[in-house]
Design an enzyme around this catalytic site. Structure first.
Site, PDB file in Angstrom:
ATOM      1  N   ARG A  15      44.355  56.716  21.940  1.00 37.65           N
ATOM      2  CA  ARG A  15      45.269  55.647  22.327  1.00 37.65           C
ATOM      3  C   ARG A  15      45.324  54.584  21.226  1.00 37.65           C
ATOM      4  O   ARG A  15      44.497  54.560  20.321  1.00 37.65           O
ATOM      5  CB  ARG A  15      44.796  54.999  23.637  1.00 37.65           C
ATOM      6  CG  ARG A  15      44.958  55.877  24.853  1.00 37.65           C
ATOM      7  CD  ARG A  15      44.309  55.272  26.091  1.00 37.65           C
ATOM      8  NE  ARG A  15      42.850  55.311  26.012  1.00 37.65           N
ATOM      9  CZ  ARG A  15      42.035  54.839  26.954  1.00 37.65           C
ATOM     10  NH1 ARG A  15      42.543  54.266  28.028  1.00 37.65           N
ATOM     11  NH2 ARG A  15      40.734  54.933  26.814  1.00 37.65           N
ATOM     12  N   HIS A  96      34.200  46.229  29.426  1.00 33.84           N
ATOM     13  CA  HIS A  96      33.208  46.778  30.361  1.00 33.84           C
ATOM     14  C   HIS A  96      31.795  46.359  29.976  1.00 33.84           C
ATOM     15  O   HIS A  96      30.872  47.172  29.882  1.00 33.84           O
ATOM     16  CB  HIS A  96      33.306  48.304  30.414  1.00 33.84           C
ATOM     17  CG  HIS A  96      34.639  48.842  30.849  1.00 33.84           C
ATOM     18  ND1 HIS A  96      35.151  48.627  32.104  1.00 33.84           N
ATOM     19  CD2 HIS A  96      35.574  49.568  30.190  1.00 33.84           C
ATOM     20  CE1 HIS A  96      36.337  49.213  32.211  1.00 33.84           C
ATOM     21  NE2 HIS A  96      36.612  49.780  31.060  1.00 33.84           N
ATOM     22  N   ASP A 198      35.506  55.034  51.870  1.00 30.95           N
ATOM     23  CA  ASP A 198      35.575  53.653  51.392  1.00 30.95           C
ATOM     24  C   ASP A 198      35.005  52.751  52.480  1.00 30.95           C
ATOM     25  O   ASP A 198      35.044  53.078  53.668  1.00 30.95           O
ATOM     26  CB  ASP A 198      37.023  53.254  51.076  1.00 30.95           C
ATOM     27  CG  ASP A 198      37.111  52.026  50.175  1.00 30.95           C
ATOM     28  OD1 ASP A 198      37.260  52.201  48.956  1.00 30.95           O
ATOM     29  OD2 ASP A 198      37.018  50.892  50.696  1.00 30.95           O
ATOM     30  N   LEU A 243      34.570  50.861  42.090  1.00 31.54           N
ATOM     31  CA  LEU A 243      34.684  49.802  41.089  1.00 31.54           C
ATOM     32  C   LEU A 243      34.297  48.459  41.684  1.00 31.54           C
ATOM     33  O   LEU A 243      34.746  48.103  42.777  1.00 31.54           O
ATOM     34  CB  LEU A 243      36.131  49.701  40.568  1.00 31.54           C
ATOM     35  CG  LEU A 243      36.427  48.471  39.702  1.00 31.54           C
ATOM     36  CD1 LEU A 243      35.808  48.629  38.316  1.00 31.54           C
ATOM     37  CD2 LEU A 243      37.924  48.213  39.594  1.00 31.54           C
ATOM     38  N   ILE A 272      31.882  55.924  35.393  1.00 31.49           N
ATOM     39  CA  ILE A 272      30.875  55.951  34.329  1.00 31.49           C
ATOM     40  C   ILE A 272      31.083  54.828  33.315  1.00 31.49           C
ATOM     41  O   ILE A 272      30.131  54.386  32.653  1.00 31.49           O
ATOM     42  CB  ILE A 272      30.860  57.339  33.627  1.00 31.49           C
ATOM     43  CG1 ILE A 272      29.573  57.543  32.830  1.00 31.49           C
ATOM     44  CG2 ILE A 272      32.099  57.554  32.784  1.00 31.49           C
ATOM     45  CD1 ILE A 272      28.313  57.611  33.668  1.00 31.49           C
ATOM     46  N   ASP A 273      32.325  54.333  33.180  1.00 25.45           N
ATOM     47  CA  ASP A 273      32.586  53.175  32.313  1.00 25.45           C
ATOM     48  C   ASP A 273      31.701  51.993  32.672  1.00 25.45           C
ATOM     49  O   ASP A 273      31.364  51.180  31.810  1.00 25.45           O
ATOM     50  CB  ASP A 273      34.051  52.725  32.463  1.00 25.45           C
ATOM     51  CG  ASP A 273      34.922  53.256  31.339  1.00 25.45           C
ATOM     52  OD1 ASP A 273      34.391  53.491  30.246  1.00 25.45           O
ATOM     53  OD2 ASP A 273      36.128  53.423  31.545  1.00 25.45           O
ATOM     54  N   VAL A 301      32.947  61.415  31.370  1.00 26.26           N
ATOM     55  CA  VAL A 301      33.560  60.919  30.135  1.00 26.26           C
ATOM     56  C   VAL A 301      34.123  59.516  30.396  1.00 26.26           C
ATOM     57  O   VAL A 301      34.967  59.342  31.272  1.00 26.26           O
ATOM     58  CB  VAL A 301      34.673  61.866  29.656  1.00 26.26           C
ATOM     59  CG1 VAL A 301      35.369  61.300  28.418  1.00 26.26           C
ATOM     60  CG2 VAL A 301      34.100  63.250  29.355  1.00 26.26           C
ATOM     61  N   ASN A 303      36.107  57.515  28.606  1.00 26.17           N
ATOM     62  CA  ASN A 303      37.482  57.197  28.213  1.00 26.17           C
ATOM     63  C   ASN A 303      38.417  58.352  28.562  1.00 26.17           C
ATOM     64  O   ASN A 303      39.144  58.887  27.715  1.00 26.17           O
ATOM     65  CB  ASN A 303      37.566  56.842  26.726  1.00 26.17           C
ATOM     66  CG  ASN A 303      37.041  57.943  25.811  1.00 26.17           C
ATOM     67  OD1 ASN A 303      36.120  58.671  26.162  1.00 26.17           O
ATOM     68  ND2 ASN A 303      37.613  58.060  24.621  1.00 26.17           N
TER      69      ASN A 303
END
Length: 373
Positions: A15, A96, A198, A243, A272-273, A301, A303
């Site tokens: 990106r 992050h 949730d 999140l 995972i971020d 992963v 990204n």
């Protein structure tokens, strides 16, 4: 303002922080844009398009960082970029920081004005600069999960949608925000049976209504429900989509629960971020995307949207450009004073942590941003 756009150097990250059209808009507003050569190639934007837009294309990252008053990126600075950081630089990117204590300390020590796309927050508590990448990651999570469920990739050999006479796969999605709802949409579209988990019962009810046309293939659970563990054990694909803005993700699935999953099942931990929301998760990369633990394939992963850079760049920059223009036009202080959403995006300023959740994560002093103006 002098604005720099370096090439992303995180592994398999294609990106770019600004499109040629974005550069054109900033230049039209009276600003100067420096772009590192080939910064846009991975997203399908050659240097010539930036030049045609009026940007100056520079041969090295060092030149871009040195000339810029504001750097517009996609991912957090990598170790080889730390030396480019300088006092009063405005860094506008995904940071992050709760997952990166070393980077946080460096940003403090170098007095970098650090704005995290992920914590820019509107009055309704939505995250406008995180949303487009969460949409992409949610949709990708199901594609990736289906891929690794194939036998040749080590999976259980399950077709997500089954067939007329065989059962579809069980997909459990923990978190019903933007990532989770988009993952549910794709999984249901592929014919899977989906369990959406949730803590917000109203959100679950809304999504049950939205996907009511899927013939009863969507079930919902609260994490406290007695059937939560059973759903995990029966899952062929488990997607972590939890999140907490600006904070580390809570661990909502334990290692003991992962141990009970079927051999060849797949976990995709989109969180995972922010450290991951599944206890067994650890960071992987596009080059080496999976590892196997307790006979379960883990894809972690950080990204994920980088693998579809054209879509991701266009989606992201449509949202970030108006904020970049506001910062460039008004200057940092005036922009954040006038825009409360942007104010919440500031994580580090004048060496202080000015985002409360981040200060709590690192047990450091929180300093209110307005007290530093």
């Amino acid at each position: 303002m002098l604005i720099g756009v370096p090439k992303e150097i995180k592994e398999e990250e294609y990106r770019v922080g600004l499109t040629p059209n974005g550069a054109k808009a900033l230049i039209a507003a009276g600003h100067k844009v420096f772009v590192e050569s080939e910064a846009g190639e991975g997203s399908g934007f050659p240097d010539e398009e930036y030049k045609s837009a009026g940007a100056e294309v520079l041969s090295s990252a060092k030149e871009v960082w040195q000339k810029a008053e504001m750097i517009i990126k996609v991912k957090e600075p990598q170790q080889s970029e730390f030396n480019f950081l300088k006092p009063n630089l405005i860094l506008f990117t995904y940071l992050h920081l709760a997952a990166f204590p070393e980077l946080t300390k460096i940003l403090q020590d170098k007095n970098v004005t650090s704005i995290d796309y992920a914590t820019v927050e509107l009055e309704d508590e939505s995250l406008p600069l995180l949303k487009p990448m969460s949409e992409v990651a949610g949709k990708l999570a199901v594609q990736v999960g289906a891929h690794f469920l194939e036998k040749k990739h080590g999976g259980r050999g399950i077709l997500l949608g089954g067939t007329e006479k065989t059962s579809p796969a069980n997909v459990v999605i923990v978190g019903a925000g933007t990532v989770g709802s988009n993952a549910a949409e794709v999984a249901l579209g592929m014919g899977a049976h989906v369990v959406l988990v949730d803590k917000n019962a109203s959100k679950l009810e809304f999504l049950k209504g939205k996907f009511g046309h899927c013939g009863g293939r969507l079930s919902t659970l609260l994490p406290s429900d007695i059937n939560f563990e059973r759903a995990i054990i029966e899952a062929h694909l488990l997607i972590g989509a939890v999140l907490v803005a600006g904070d580390r993700a809570p661990k909502v699935v334990s290692e003991e629960q992962v141990k009970k999953m079927k051999k060849g099942s797949v976990i995709v931990d989109v969180a995972i971020d922010q450290g991951g929301c599944i206890e067994t998760s650890k960071v992987t990369s596009h080059k080496n995307p999976v590892f196997v633990l307790h006979d379960v394939i883990h894809y972690c992963v950080p990204n994920m949207p980088g693998t579809v850079p054209r879509t991701s760049t266009l989606a992201l920059t449509q949202e970030t450009l108006p904020y970049a223009l506001e910062i460039a036009d008004k200057g940092f202080v005036a922009a954040v004073k006038e825009n409360q959403a942007l104010y919440k995006g500031v994580n580090v300023y004048k060496g202080k942590i000015v985002y409360q959740k981040l200060a709590e994560v690192f047990k450091e002093e929180f300093v209110a941003l307005e007290s530093l103006f």
